[in-house]
Every structure is written in C-alpha cells, then in structure tokens.
Design a protein around this motif. Structure first.
Motif, PDB file in Angstrom:
ATOM      1  N   GLY A  60      67.006 -64.693  73.206  1.00 18.01           N
ATOM      2  CA  GLY A  60      67.272 -63.471  73.951  1.00 18.01           C
ATOM      3  C   GLY A  60      66.088 -62.533  73.884  1.00 18.01           C
ATOM      4  N   ALA A  61      66.150 -61.465  74.685  1.00 16.72           N
ATOM      5  CA  ALA A  61      65.047 -60.504  74.714  1.00 16.72           C
ATOM      6  C   ALA A  61      65.568 -59.128  75.080  1.00 16.72           C
ATOM      7  N   ASP A  62      64.957 -58.124  74.487  1.00 11.07           N
ATOM      8  CA  ASP A  62      65.230 -56.727  74.808  1.00 11.07           C
ATOM      9  C   ASP A  62      63.969 -56.095  75.363  1.00 11.07           C
ATOM     10  N   ALA A  63      64.145 -55.202  76.315  1.00 11.45           N
ATOM     11  CA  ALA A  63      63.067 -54.298  76.724  1.00 11.45           C
ATOM     12  C   ALA A  63      63.632 -52.907  76.487  1.00 11.45           C
ATOM     13  N   TYR A  64      62.895 -52.090  75.772  1.00  9.33           N
ATOM     14  CA  TYR A  64      63.391 -50.761  75.437  1.00  9.33           C
ATOM     15  C   TYR A  64      62.236 -49.791  75.288  1.00  9.33           C
ATOM     16  N   LEU A  65      62.585 -48.509  75.223  1.00  9.61           N
ATOM     17  CA  LEU A  65      61.565 -47.503  74.985  1.00  9.61           C
ATOM     18  C   LEU A  65      61.931 -46.707  73.750  1.00  9.61           C
ATOM     19  N   LEU A  66      60.895 -46.245  73.081  1.00  8.37           N
ATOM     20  CA  LEU A  66      61.029 -45.373  71.923  1.00  8.37           C
ATOM     21  C   LEU A  66      60.204 -44.121  72.189  1.00  8.37           C
ATOM     22  N   VAL A  67      60.735 -42.980  71.817  1.00  8.63           N
ATOM     23  CA  VAL A  67      59.993 -41.733  71.951  1.00  8.63           C
ATOM     24  C   VAL A  67      59.576 -41.293  70.557  1.00  8.63           C
ATOM     25  N   GLU A  68      58.275 -41.074  70.398  1.00 10.02           N
ATOM     26  CA  GLU A  68      57.707 -40.681  69.113  1.00 10.02           C
ATOM     27  C   GLU A  68      57.212 -39.240  69.193  1.00 10.02           C
ATOM     28  N   ASP A  69      57.479 -38.489  68.150  1.00 12.44           N
ATOM     29  CA  ASP A  69      56.937 -37.144  68.014  1.00 12.44           C
ATOM     30  C   ASP A  69      55.704 -37.259  67.124  1.00 12.44           C
ATOM     31  N   PRO A  70      54.497 -37.197  67.711  1.00 17.74           N
ATOM     32  CA  PRO A  70      53.282 -37.388  66.914  1.00 17.74           C
ATOM     33  C   PRO A  70      53.104 -36.344  65.807  1.00 17.74           C
ATOM     34  N   ALA A  71      53.633 -35.149  66.013  1.00 17.83           N
ATOM     35  CA  ALA A  71      53.474 -34.098  65.006  1.00 17.83           C
ATOM     36  C   ALA A  71      54.221 -34.441  63.719  1.00 17.83           C
ATOM     37  N   SER A  72      55.427 -34.999  63.856  1.00 14.14           N
ATOM     38  CA  SER A  72      56.230 -35.310  62.673  1.00 14.14           C
ATOM     39  C   SER A  72      56.216 -36.790  62.318  1.00 14.14           C
ATOM     40  N   GLY A  73      55.837 -37.635  63.288  1.00  9.71           N
ATOM     41  CA  GLY A  73      55.865 -39.073  63.074  1.00  9.71           C
ATOM     42  C   GLY A  73      57.251 -39.671  63.269  1.00  9.71           C
ATOM     43  N   GLU A  74      58.236 -38.851  63.635  1.00 12.55           N
ATOM     44  CA  GLU A  74      59.591 -39.346  63.834  1.00 12.55           C
ATOM     45  C   GLU A  74      59.704 -40.103  65.147  1.00 12.55           C
ATOM     46  N   VAL A  75      60.538 -41.145  65.118  1.00 10.32           N
ATOM     47  CA  VAL A  75      60.779 -41.979  66.293  1.00 10.32           C
ATOM     48  C   VAL A  75      62.272 -41.941  66.586  1.00 10.32           C
ATOM     49  N   GLY A  76      62.613 -41.730  67.851  1.00  5.89           N
ATOM     50  CA  GLY A  76      64.014 -41.657  68.250  1.00  5.89           C
ATOM     51  C   GLY A  76      64.668 -43.025  68.337  1.00  5.89           C
ATOM     52  N   GLU A  77      65.947 -43.017  68.663  1.00 10.15           N
ATOM     53  CA  GLU A  77      66.710 -44.249  68.857  1.00 10.15           C
ATOM     54  C   GLU A  77      66.173 -44.996  70.075  1.00 10.15           C
ATOM     55  N   PRO A  78      66.259 -46.326  70.071  1.00 12.63           N
ATOM     56  CA  PRO A  78      65.796 -47.069  71.244  1.00 12.63           C
ATOM     57  C   PRO A  78      66.686 -46.806  72.455  1.00 12.63           C
ATOM     58  N   VAL A  79      66.048 -46.748  73.617  1.00 17.07           N
ATOM     59  CA  VAL A  79      66.751 -46.643  74.893  1.00 17.07           C
ATOM     60  C   VAL A  79      66.496 -47.965  75.602  1.00 17.07           C
ATOM     61  N   PHE A  80      67.555 -48.773  75.746  1.00 16.61           N
ATOM     62  CA  PHE A  80      67.390 -50.111  76.293  1.00 16.61           C
ATOM     63  C   PHE A  80      67.222 -50.077  77.806  1.00 16.61           C
ATOM     64  N   LEU A  81      66.224 -50.804  78.274  1.00 20.88           N
ATOM     65  CA  LEU A  81      65.971 -50.968  79.702  1.00 20.88           C
ATOM     66  C   LEU A  81      66.707 -52.194  80.206  1.00 20.88           C
ATOM     67  N   VAL A  82      66.692 -53.261  79.404  1.00 17.15           N
ATOM     68  CA  VAL A  82      67.391 -54.506  79.736  1.00 17.15           C
ATOM     69  C   VAL A  82      67.613 -55.274  78.440  1.00 17.15           C
ATOM     70  N   ARG A  83      68.781 -55.954  78.366  1.00 15.03           N
ATOM     71  CA  ARG A  83      69.111 -56.827  77.227  1.00 15.03           C
ATOM     72  C   ARG A  83      69.530 -58.153  77.831  1.00 15.03           C
ATOM     73  N   LEU A  84      68.814 -59.213  77.485  1.00 14.91           N
ATOM     74  CA  LEU A  84      69.016 -60.516  78.117  1.00 14.91           C
ATOM     75  C   LEU A  84      69.321 -61.585  77.078  1.00 14.91           C
ATOM     76  N   GLY A  85      70.254 -62.467  77.399  1.00 20.36           N
ATOM     77  CA  GLY A  85      70.550 -63.589  76.515  1.00 20.36           C
ATOM     78  C   GLY A  85      71.298 -63.148  75.271  1.00 20.36           C
ATOM     79  N   ASN A  86      71.049 -63.835  74.176  1.00 21.13           N
ATOM     80  CA  ASN A  86      71.700 -63.578  72.898  1.00 21.13           C
ATOM     81  C   ASN A  86      70.862 -62.556  72.133  1.00 21.13           C
ATOM     82  N   VAL A  87      71.378 -61.341  72.035  1.00 20.70           N
ATOM     83  CA  VAL A  87      70.676 -60.256  71.345  1.00 20.70           C
ATOM     84  C   VAL A  87      71.605 -59.648  70.301  1.00 20.70           C
ATOM     85  N   PRO A  88      71.056 -59.034  69.251  1.00 22.01           N
ATOM     86  CA  PRO A  88      71.920 -58.449  68.224  1.00 22.01           C
ATOM     87  C   PRO A  88      72.655 -57.220  68.747  1.00 22.01           C
ATOM     88  N   GLU A  89      73.763 -56.908  68.098  1.00 17.71           N
ATOM     89  CA  GLU A  89      74.479 -55.678  68.413  1.00 17.71           C
ATOM     90  C   GLU A  89      73.555 -54.499  68.115  1.00 17.71           C
TER      91      GLU A  89
END
Length: 93
Positions: A60-89
């Motif tokens: 399986g394969a996921d395509a997703y985006l992550l938003v990073e705040d360079p000032a703090s280094g924090e990364v948000g939750e993934p936003v999935f663009l597409v989830r194909l085949g057998n992917v984890p919950e």
C-alpha cells in the motif's frame, strides 16, 4: 532571508509505501514502512503513491502533507491526500 520567510510554515509532501512482513512463528503479516519520498507538490506525491501501489512488492501507499513550524520545529498531524491498498490505521501512523 527575510524575517517573514524564517517564520512561514513549511509544507512537506510525502509519499510513503508499505510492505507486508511475516512475523513470529504464526507467520502473521504486519505492515512496515518501506520507502519515503518527499516532493514539492501534492500532485507529485499522489502520482508517486499511485505508481508505487501498482508494484507487486508494495502492499500500500500513502500520499500526505505535513505542516512544519520552522520557528518551533513542531510538525502537525498528517493530512492524507490519498491512501491506496493495505495501509495502517491512522492511529498507528
């Protein structure tokens, strides 16, 4: 670099593939991350996920985006663009 560029959020577009591996004596299959690719656009990440998922070796394969705040280094939750085949919950992501 200007101050505005240093504080702007950074978006990462990722294609991540999975393979099934048999574990333990029972031989039960579990998913494992195989490859990760980073792209500059959502379309590129989604196209790669679709292409990778057609491979016999890919579970399986996921395509997703992550938003990073360079000032703090924090990364948000993934936003999935597409989830194909057998992917984890999402909870196990």
């Amino acid at each position: 670099m200007t101050e505005e560029n240093e504080t702007a959020e950074k978006v990462h577009y990722i294609c991540q593939t999975y393979v099934e591996k048999k574990t333990g004596r029972s031989g039960q299959a579990s998913l494992h991350i195989d490859k990760q690719f980073q792209y500059t656009t959502a379309a590129q990440a989604q196209e790669r996920a679709e292409r990778e998922c057609r491979s016999d070796a890919c579970a399986g394969a996921d395509a997703y985006l992550l938003v990073e705040d360079p000032a703090s280094g924090e990364v948000g939750e993934p936003v999935f663009l597409v989830r194909l085949g057998n992917v984890p919950e999402f909870d196990t992501f």
